[in-house]
Design an enzyme around this catalytic site. Sequence first.
Site, short mmCIF file in Angstrom:
data_model
loop_
_atom_site.label_atom_id
_atom_site.label_comp_id
_atom_site.label_asym_id
_atom_site.label_seq_id
_atom_site.Cartn_x
_atom_site.Cartn_y
_atom_site.Cartn_z
N CYS A 177 75.86 32.81 15.69
CA CYS A 177 75.60 34.10 16.33
C CYS A 177 74.19 34.59 15.97
O CYS A 177 73.78 34.51 14.81
CB CYS A 177 76.63 35.13 15.87
N SER B 150 87.53 37.98 9.19
CA SER B 150 87.07 39.08 8.33
C SER B 150 87.05 40.40 9.10
O SER B 150 87.56 41.42 8.63
CB SER B 150 85.66 38.75 7.82
N GLU C 123 80.35 32.40 6.69
CA GLU C 123 79.06 33.05 6.95
C GLU C 123 78.27 33.24 5.65
O GLU C 123 77.07 32.94 5.59
CB GLU C 123 79.27 34.41 7.64
N CYS D 96 76.83 44.11 12.36
CA CYS D 96 76.50 44.06 13.78
C CYS D 96 77.22 45.19 14.52
O CYS D 96 78.24 45.69 14.07
CB CYS D 96 76.83 42.70 14.36
S1 SF4 Z 1 81.16 39.99 15.09
FE1 SF4 Z 1 78.95 40.35 15.30
S2 SF4 Z 1 78.02 38.87 13.92
FE2 SF4 Z 1 80.12 38.17 14.27
S3 SF4 Z 1 79.96 36.78 15.98
FE3 SF4 Z 1 80.39 38.81 16.84
S4 SF4 Z 1 78.37 39.68 17.37
FE4 SF4 Z 1 78.06 37.96 15.94
#
Ligand code: SF4
Length: 318
Positions: free
Chosen positions: A107, A235, A137, A205
């Site tokens: 991402c 998470s 992550e 995000c």
């Molecule tokens: S939750 Fe946020 S950081 Fe995680 S994949 Fe989706 S847009 Fe990307």
Amino acid sequence: MVDGLKSNFPKKLLLASPRGFCAGVKRAIDTLNQLVKTHPGQTIYCYHQIVHNTHVVAEFEEKGVKFVNSIDEVPKGSIIVFSSHGVSPLVRLKAEDRRLTTIDATCPYVIKTHLEVKKYASEGDKIIYIGKPQHDEAVGTTGEALESTVIVQTPEEVESLEISPTEKVALVTQTTLSYDETEDLRKAMRKKFPQLIEPLKSDICMATQNRQNGVKELVKKEAELVIVLGSANSSNSNKLKKVAENMGAKAVLIDDISELDLNLLEGISCVGLTAGASLPEQLITEAITWFKEHGTKTVEEVVTAKKSFVSSPPVKIT
Ligand code: SF4
């Protein structure tokens, strides 16, 4: 009324919006789908679950995708996709050694935190990373500069860090943590390290933040029980449950509506429904249908932000 439910079935269902797929998850899934389509009969490998959702993973497994936790499991010369959670440089190096064709579905928000860690480390800063040490992550991001990075999860851990307050210290955060939770840690860090370098914008995000705001609104609108659809290893789904509980509601995290313990509906007149960022919309539709079929009369959408997939085309495959 549903068998086993002693009192009336909930009359009202509040739906959080936005909910479910975020741009990063959609991009990763579209990328893997595209690969499966363009390489019929060829096994596509994926390093870690493409997204943390059991339904999505099972569907890809049916299409022949193999999920691995080690590059050593992948035959030389194969195609491997890096999941939305990102990977460390060591994994990239191993893939290169095995002459794998790599497709990176990390991402863009996660990539941003990789770049931050690299930048701070190259400038000689110590990096404090707020995150879960075992999360894919966190492993990938801190792997950019292991010797400069320390991971913390609580203000107490910040307190006990053996880093001099005069040292240059930078903060990086896992993208999917609760804002409230990280705020406590930030306060502890600012106190201990007055010169703390923080990103201009929070690393959390907007997809995560928007879904959490949505849950707060559900509870404000009197949802007594919040059902979060998502997997146990997601998470952001776990955080949605926690946000609801912190607001004083009951909350449950389940993979799909068939897992709901009916006892939880006992005495509840208003239910809130949301979904983690990696949950397919079809499962939400099924849950809504289930409530309607069992007697819920009012279904109301609670919109707290616009959902947008702008700037997230699948990774280009050549
Ligand atoms: S939750 Fe946020 S950081 Fe995680 S994949 Fe989706 S847009 Fe990307």
